[in-house]
Scaffold this motif. Structure first.
Motif, short mmCIF file in Angstrom:
data_model
loop_
_atom_site.label_atom_id
_atom_site.label_comp_id
_atom_site.label_asym_id
_atom_site.label_seq_id
_atom_site.Cartn_x
_atom_site.Cartn_y
_atom_site.Cartn_z
N LEU A 85 -1.90 6.98 2.95
CA LEU A 85 -1.15 6.23 1.95
C LEU A 85 -0.31 5.14 2.60
O LEU A 85 -0.28 4.00 2.14
N ARG A 86 0.35 5.50 3.71
CA ARG A 86 1.20 4.53 4.41
C ARG A 86 0.37 3.35 4.88
O ARG A 86 0.76 2.19 4.71
N ALA A 87 -0.81 3.66 5.46
CA ALA A 87 -1.65 2.60 5.99
C ALA A 87 -2.08 1.64 4.87
O ALA A 87 -2.04 0.42 5.02
N ARG A 88 -2.45 2.21 3.72
CA ARG A 88 -2.88 1.37 2.59
C ARG A 88 -1.72 0.53 2.06
O ARG A 88 -1.90 -0.63 1.72
N LEU A 89 -0.53 1.15 2.01
CA LEU A 89 0.65 0.42 1.54
C LEU A 89 0.93 -0.78 2.44
O LEU A 89 1.11 -1.90 1.98
N HIS A 90 0.92 -0.50 3.75
CA HIS A 90 1.18 -1.57 4.71
C HIS A 90 0.18 -2.69 4.54
O HIS A 90 0.55 -3.86 4.47
N ALA A 91 -1.10 -2.30 4.46
CA ALA A 91 -2.15 -3.31 4.36
C ALA A 91 -1.96 -4.16 3.11
O ALA A 91 -2.05 -5.39 3.16
N LEU A 92 -1.66 -3.49 2.00
CA LEU A 92 -1.50 -4.22 0.74
C LEU A 92 -0.29 -5.15 0.79
O LEU A 92 -0.36 -6.30 0.35
N LEU A 93 0.81 -4.64 1.32
CA LEU A 93 2.03 -5.44 1.37
C LEU A 93 1.85 -6.63 2.30
O LEU A 93 2.31 -7.73 2.03
N ARG A 94 1.13 -6.39 3.42
CA ARG A 94 0.89 -7.49 4.36
C ARG A 94 0.01 -8.54 3.72
O ARG A 94 0.23 -9.73 3.86
N ARG A 95 -0.97 -8.06 2.97
CA ARG A 95 -1.90 -8.99 2.36
C ARG A 95 -1.16 -9.92 1.39
O ARG A 95 -1.46 -11.08 1.27
N THR A 96 -0.16 -9.34 0.67
CA THR A 96 0.52 -10.15 -0.33
C THR A 96 1.76 -10.84 0.21
O THR A 96 2.15 -11.88 -0.27
N GLN A 97 2.40 -10.23 1.24
CA GLN A 97 3.67 -10.81 1.69
C GLN A 97 3.64 -11.35 3.10
O GLN A 97 4.61 -11.94 3.55
N GLY A 98 2.52 -11.10 3.81
CA GLY A 98 2.46 -11.55 5.20
C GLY A 98 3.38 -10.69 6.05
O GLY A 98 3.90 -9.67 5.61
#
Lengths: 225, 472
Positions: A108-121
């Motif tokens: 879950l953490r990995a997916r959260l990070h990936a998603l947040l990075r994708r949208t927020q850099g």
């Protein structure tokens, strides 16, 4: 960063929010689809973790209404219905990622990070793998605090691998991320950059593993011995 | 079973097809009867009326130049005796002068068509006289005197309609009753026939419901039902057989699943309770780590059991939800998903895609699960430093092969058939595996009409699982 967790199982929600709060997120938890729909209209969140089976309003309906309002915040769908149909429906309706219950917290953490990075850099964030760290502000790598001298493409490739550390990254994806739409570049160019990166990471605790026919994986190498 | 609401019962439908035509026939028949009875009554009464007229005509004589008549009262009898009707008459000479009877009797029309039933000079007509409808017979009676002088007298006899009307009514009522009885008995017979014909169906239904109540595997004896229902009975028997088989498989699955799921839960319970009795935080940590590992295994097992249940369609190929599946893409996805686990174990997990088209039609979720189980097994049982390869071979026209090859311990040839059985473990002391991974492979392949072969890996070492899937 403020997250909305929409999950009707109190116990699961309680421990999830506790863990995520420990990670430094501000977590709002709601157990009802209707309430979630309301909250999404009134509050501002960086991301939603959305269960599909909810009282009040189905999760897919919450998602549909969210996207119909033109809200673009990333949605991570979490469900115990593991049928692929749900997944396809969810992704078609505008979910950004999908996680089947039961899942591991790390996943879950990995997916959260990936998603947040994708949208927020990486703005303001620091990415760390082992002793390697990436400063999102000046976009450069450090190893043990010392700047790591990397070419622009090496840095771009390592950024992709580090962003998904411990997980496989396909060669095609790396190629797209590093070379973008550039013409006249041989896909084998990725191999050359990896070869150079490996040389530069030789004395570090990091390993880039080649996955035959698949791609590469960056990991801290002391696990395997 | 939900029946569409607009489906009437068979009995109702049969009646619907039989009753309205019968009522229509009754109506047509009534119309015909009405007209033919009316004709018959008219003709019969016309005859008596004519007889009365002739009796009067017989008494017409010539007295010199003048026509005389003595009307016999018997001539007026036939009508007046049996009914409340009345009779009127009139005799005129050939000049149209009144001779006898009622002088204001309506005159006969000129050039009247004569009926074919009676001789010339006779005619019948309907008139209204003294406010009453009358049937009138008129005929011309030649009168010849002794000295040979000939004249013609017009004799008219009119009769009120009560007599013929009552006769007509009587006959019509009789006919109506007869026909009504006929229709009624027809309907009764249809009902009886419908009931009798449908009785085998009712019996079939009783047999089935008795079967449901008793929970027994009672089959319908096809010899005991009419020929028309026999295919239905046979099909029902097949259905019952499949249902029973499914029921049995489900019971077995439930028994298997409860055993498989309760065991790890018991392990977790015991481990946690034991840890609670300790006071050392290191032991708690160990217990939590163990619990996480057991839970992890249980999650995998649960997912596998659910896949198994999903793949179980009673051994029949059921194409519901099928879609084109690119085995090249799916194989890559499966390998990528397992690569972290492989790298952690220092296993070289590789993927070799087919340069040919590797599309098949099938259930994407199940095929994904099948490949995931094969790769998972290979990574699980191959020691660190080993090599695992998933290979897609799509050069053949009708099928696509997928191979998963490892250089692990392999499976002894004599045990290769048994590993596909559910909960069979090659090494019973091994508690990591669930024993159903290959069962899933077998069930998914059965569902897709595919096959699987186990062979030695490269250089005679390890295992090579070769799956063949028809493109459909």
């Amino acid at each position: 960063m403020r997250l909305l967790l929409v999950e009707d199982n109190h116990e699961l929600a309680r421990w999830l929010s506790s863990s995520l709060t420990g990670d430094g997120y501000a977590v709002d938890w709601l157990g009802d689809g209707q309430q979630a729909d309301q909250a999404l209209q009134q509050e501002s969140y960086a991301l939603v973790i959305l269960d599909l089976s909810l009282p009040g309003q189905d999760g897919l309906e919450v998602l549909r209404r969210l996207r119909a309002r033109g809200q673009t915040l990333p949605v991570l769908v979490v469900t115990a219905r593991t049928e692929l149909d749900d997944r396809v429906t969810g992704l078609n309706m505008g979910a950004d990622d999908y996680l089947a219950k039961p899942f591991e917290l790390d996943e879950l953490r990995a997916r959260l990070h990936a998603l947040l990075r994708r949208t927020q850099g990486y703005a303001g964030q620091t990415l760390t793998v082992g002793n390697l760290s990436f400063d999102g502000v000046n976009r450069s790598f450090y190893y043990g605090g010392e700047p790591l001298p990397l070419s622009k493409r090496e840095s771009a490739l390592l950024e992709v691998l580090a962003g998904r550390a411990g997980r496989a990254v396909s060669k095609e994806y790396l190629f797209e991320q590093v070379f973008g739409m550039e013409d006249d570049v041989n896909p084998e160019a990725v191999e050359l950059i990896v070869f150079r990166l490996r040389k530069k990471l030789k004395d570090t605790d990091l390993t880039i593993t080649t996955l035959r026919g698949l791609g590469y994986l960056l990991d801290v190498s002391n696990q395997g011995g | 079973m939900a029946e569409p609401a607009n489906h009437r019962s068979l009995r109702g439908q049969l009646l619907l097809y039989v009753l309205p035509p019968m009522l229509l026939l009754w109506g047509v028949n009534f119309y015909w009867a009405y007209h033919s009875l009316h004709d018959a009554v008219t003709r019969a009464h016309d005859r008596t009326l004519l007889i009365s007229a002739r009796m009067i005509g017989d008494r017409v004589r010539l007295e010199g130049e003048r026509i005389r008549v003595d009307v016999p009262y018997v001539a007026l009898d036939p009508v007046e005796l049996d009914t409340p009707g009345r009779i009127y008459y009139q005799v005129l000479d050939d000049q149209g002068y009144f001779v006898s009877g009622f002088d204001d009797f309506p005159a006969p029309p000129q050039n009247r068509e004569r009926t074919a039933f009676y001789p010339a000079l006779v005619s019948f007509r309907d008139v209204t006289y003294l406010g009453e409808p009358l049937r009138v017979a008129a005929f011309y009676q030649p009168v010849v005197s002794v000295d040979g002088v000939g004249k013609i007298a017009l004799v008219q006899v009119g009769e009120t309609l009560q007599a013929r009307q009552s006769l007509f009514n009587e006959l019509l009522t009789g006919a109506l009753w007869q026909q009504g009885l006929l229709v009624l008995s027809g309907v009764l017979m249809v009902l009886l026939a419908v009931y009798a014909a449908l009785r085998p169906l009712s019996e079939l239904q009783r047999t089935l419901s008795a079967r449901a109540r008793a929970g027994k595997r009672r089959r319908i004896d096809p010899a005991g039902v009419p020929t028309e229902v026999r295919p239905l009975a046979t099909e029902l028997n097949n259905y019952i057989k499949r249902l029973d088989a499914l029921h049995q498989r489900q019971r077995r699955f439930l028994a298997d699943a409860s055993h498989q799921l309760r065991t790890p839960l018991a392990v977790v319970m015991a481990r946690v309770e034991h840890a609670l009795e300790q006071s050392d935080s290191q032991q708690w940590h160990d217990a939590l780590t163990d619990t996480r590992n057991t839970t992890r295994a249980t999650i995998r097992l649960t997912n596998q059991l659910l896949t198994l249940a999903r793949a179980d369609r009673g051994g029949e190929i059921d194409r519901e939800g099928w879609q084109p599946v690119d085995l090249n893409a799916l194989g890559r996805r499966v390998c990528l998903a397992h690569s972290a686990a492989a790298v952690a174990k220092r296993i070289d997990l590789g993927f070799e895609e087919s340069p040919h088209d590797a599309h098949i039609n099938g259930d994407m979720t199940l095929i994904h699960e099948m490949l995931a189980n094969l790769v998972d097994n290979a990574v699980r049982y191959t020691p660190g430093g080993g090599v695992v390869t998933l290979r897609v071979l799509g050069s053949e026209a009708g099928v696509v092969h997928v191979e998963v090859e490892d250089d692990g311990p392999g499976i002894p040839e004599e045990k290769r058939m048994r590993v596909f059985e559910r909960f069979y473990r090659l090494h019973p002391e091994d508690t990591k595996g669930s024993g159903i991974g290959l069962g899933i492979v077998r069930d998914v392949l059965k569902l897709h009409d595919g096959s699987v072969q186990l062979a030695d890996g490269a250089n005679g070492q390890g295992l090579r699982v070769c799956v063949t899937l028809p493109r459909h």
